[in-house]
Design an enzyme around this catalytic site. Sequence first.
Site, PDB file in Angstrom:
ATOM      1  N   ASP A 493       0.794  -1.248  -0.192  1.00  0.00           N
ATOM      2  CA  ASP A 493      -0.034   0.266  -0.152  1.00  0.00           C
ATOM      3  C   ASP A 493       0.796   1.428   0.105  1.00  0.00           C
ATOM      4  O   ASP A 493       1.775   1.475   0.763  1.00  0.00           O
ATOM      5  CB  ASP A 493      -0.914   0.117   1.060  1.00  0.00           C
ATOM      6  CG  ASP A 493      -2.134   1.195   1.300  1.00  0.00           C
ATOM      7  OD1 ASP A 493      -3.076   0.965   0.629  1.00  0.00           O
ATOM      8  OD2 ASP A 493      -1.642   2.424   1.692  1.00  0.00           O
ATOM      9  N   ASN A 501      -1.917  12.617  -4.052  1.00  0.00           N
ATOM     10  CA  ASN A 501      -3.065  13.228  -5.220  1.00  0.00           C
ATOM     11  C   ASN A 501      -3.554  14.689  -4.866  1.00  0.00           C
ATOM     12  O   ASN A 501      -3.493  15.267  -5.797  1.00  0.00           O
ATOM     13  CB  ASN A 501      -4.226  12.214  -5.204  1.00  0.00           C
ATOM     14  CG  ASN A 501      -3.845  10.991  -6.199  1.00  0.00           C
ATOM     15  OD1 ASN A 501      -2.916  10.978  -7.022  1.00  0.00           O
ATOM     16  ND2 ASN A 501      -4.488   9.752  -5.834  1.00  0.00           N
ATOM     17  N   ASP A 510      -1.185   8.629 -11.005  1.00  0.00           N
ATOM     18  CA  ASP A 510      -1.145   7.805 -11.934  1.00  0.00           C
ATOM     19  C   ASP A 510       0.087   7.411 -12.428  1.00  0.00           C
ATOM     20  O   ASP A 510       0.673   6.246 -12.602  1.00  0.00           O
ATOM     21  CB  ASP A 510      -2.154   8.162 -13.270  1.00  0.00           C
ATOM     22  CG  ASP A 510      -3.419   8.028 -12.867  1.00  0.00           C
ATOM     23  OD1 ASP A 510      -3.838   7.754 -12.037  1.00  0.00           O
ATOM     24  OD2 ASP A 510      -4.048   8.845 -13.859  1.00  0.00           O
ATOM     25  N   GLU A 537      -4.294   2.489  -4.518  1.00  0.00           N
ATOM     26  CA  GLU A 537      -2.974   2.398  -4.405  1.00  0.00           C
ATOM     27  C   GLU A 537      -2.508   1.057  -3.899  1.00  0.00           C
ATOM     28  O   GLU A 537      -1.360   0.996  -3.368  1.00  0.00           O
ATOM     29  CB  GLU A 537      -2.537   3.440  -3.560  1.00  0.00           C
ATOM     30  CG  GLU A 537      -2.981   3.546  -1.941  1.00  0.00           C
ATOM     31  CD  GLU A 537      -4.332   4.329  -2.113  1.00  0.00           C
ATOM     32  OE1 GLU A 537      -4.666   4.553  -0.793  1.00  0.00           O
ATOM     33  OE2 GLU A 537      -5.105   4.259  -3.103  1.00  0.00           O
TER      34      GLU A 537
END
Length: 645
Positions: A493, A501, A510, A537
């Site tokens: 993770d 983000n 991305d 993620e």
Amino acid sequence: MIRNSQLNTKLPLRTALFICAICAAIIGWSSWREWQSRQSDLALAEVETRNLARSVTQYADDTFHLATTLIAGVVGRLEAEGTGPEVIARLRKVLDARRASLGNVRGLFVYDENGRWLATTEPIDMTGLNNSDRNYFAHHKNSVSSDVLIGTPVRSRSGGQWIITASRRISRFDGSFAGVALATIDVAHFYHFFSSLDLGPKGSLSLLTKDGIILSRYPDDGTYIGMDMSKSPLFANLAQRPLEADYNFKSPLDGEDRLSSYKISNAYPIVALATKSSDDVLANWKREAMGRLLVILGLLCLICGFGIYLVRQLLDSQRLANALANQEAAFRLLAEESSDMVLRIGFDERIQYISPSCVSILGVAPNALIGTNSVAGVHPEDRPQVIGTIANLKSSKISEAKISYRTRRGDNSVIWLETALRSTRGASGELNGVVAISRDITSQVDMNAQLTALAQTDPLTGLANRRHFDEIFAMEWARAARDRISLAIILLDVDRFKTYNDCYGHPAGDVALKGIARVLEQHARRPADLVARYGGEEFVLLLPNTDSAGARTLAEAIRQGVSDRNIPHVLNTPTGRVTASLGVASLTPKDAPQSHMDLLQWADEALYNAKKSGRNRVHKHTDIGLYDAHLATLSPDGRDDLRIP
């Protein structure tokens, strides 16, 4: 793929099934349409009852508002000027003047602290009249509240008719009880208003208190006024209901099934209930549905009669067609104008004839193929299937079949063909070979392969998606249990990825995920290892035949690889770059719980502990069974840590 076709013999059966399907479709469509029509009528009735309930509530609110306004004027005058003889005399003159302009209000009354009548708009002698026994009088005498009280229906002492009372306390300057001001509304007034509305033959309108006492109802034979409905389902839990809703029930008053709507007043403690009889609402629908049903039944009878006739004709024609089937099949399949490739194969399995379309399909001229073995160019892996099918045709085990296989073109490229084969007979009826029609399906096979790949791949990272991972995970678990080998899971993770983000934007996120995917691919090098994007993620590695130590070592290498990419992340303290936390679990299925999801749960718990312990680290869940001897050396919770500085 082989498919035996007995179309001619099955055609009558299929035709009968098709006729049955048409009848079933007509019945289904008709039933659905009737249901929709019925629901439409019910929905329209609900709209009408809602509008009626709103109208009654608004009318009652307006009437009670007028009554409370008149009372407020009287109470204000008396509380300001007192209740002396001169004030009462002037008040009587005012009430006499108001008599003609009371509107929906029947009358106004004023009582002193003992219940004696002081003034009223009614033209009666008040001598000796006393209302101290009324419930509303006792209520105001014992309560200091100045709120207006809407009472239950009572018989008027001035006129004898049923009335609804609206009353308010009159207080002296020191707050002591000085009497009651009362406005009355004829129950018949609401009854006449209700009768002017369109309810249908068996519809009803009711005005009730929130305690469930009927104030007025239409229709009414004189028995419903004042009736207590507090134990009915509507009022049993009225406080938990919305202010306005549909409410269908069987009336306890007349036993009718009713579609109804109620509305609770926002201003006064009253409830309006508008109902329509289910029989009234659905009467037109039942009548029209019966007519439509007769038409549908007639149509079904016509279709069934035609179907029986058609099936009989097909059975007769089938007997004639079978006699000509063999000669007709050869002619049909060998038609030169066909864009498909047509072949005639002898009993020696050599090509006796091939149509000119072989040039476009195989890239070879017909003359070069005549006399060659029919399976010479077939892919070695598919050749047994083709040979077996031809053998079954030659031995009469089957009369026709369809197969798909790979073959080599003249330029040595490989294409996929779909071929329909059928045995042929000579004039005397003996089997003399096989005819085949082939078409190029390479593009279709390639497209199916691409669709399969797309269904198994995460579009952003190019890794396997969760669906593909779940399928492989279940298979590897079964294999590990069968072979008694270990199976490991690594869950990864990305740390604080939401803040990444938020700070750098989703496009940058991305790019970061793609970079981490490449790190995972670099470390999962064995053919059996599977790397998948588990969601958001989160990534997962499936490592067959890998023990706990090996999985943890690989997880640490991946963690370091993610860190070494030096992807800036200023909000991920203390490193200031993108990092990852990893959870590891490994076990041998024969020594562990029976579900592979337990292994995934362990890895998830280890990942949770890694995140909870500060992120950018690897945590491992101790295996069960394989590491019992090692349990004594671990922490009390049965987990081992690899802390990352």
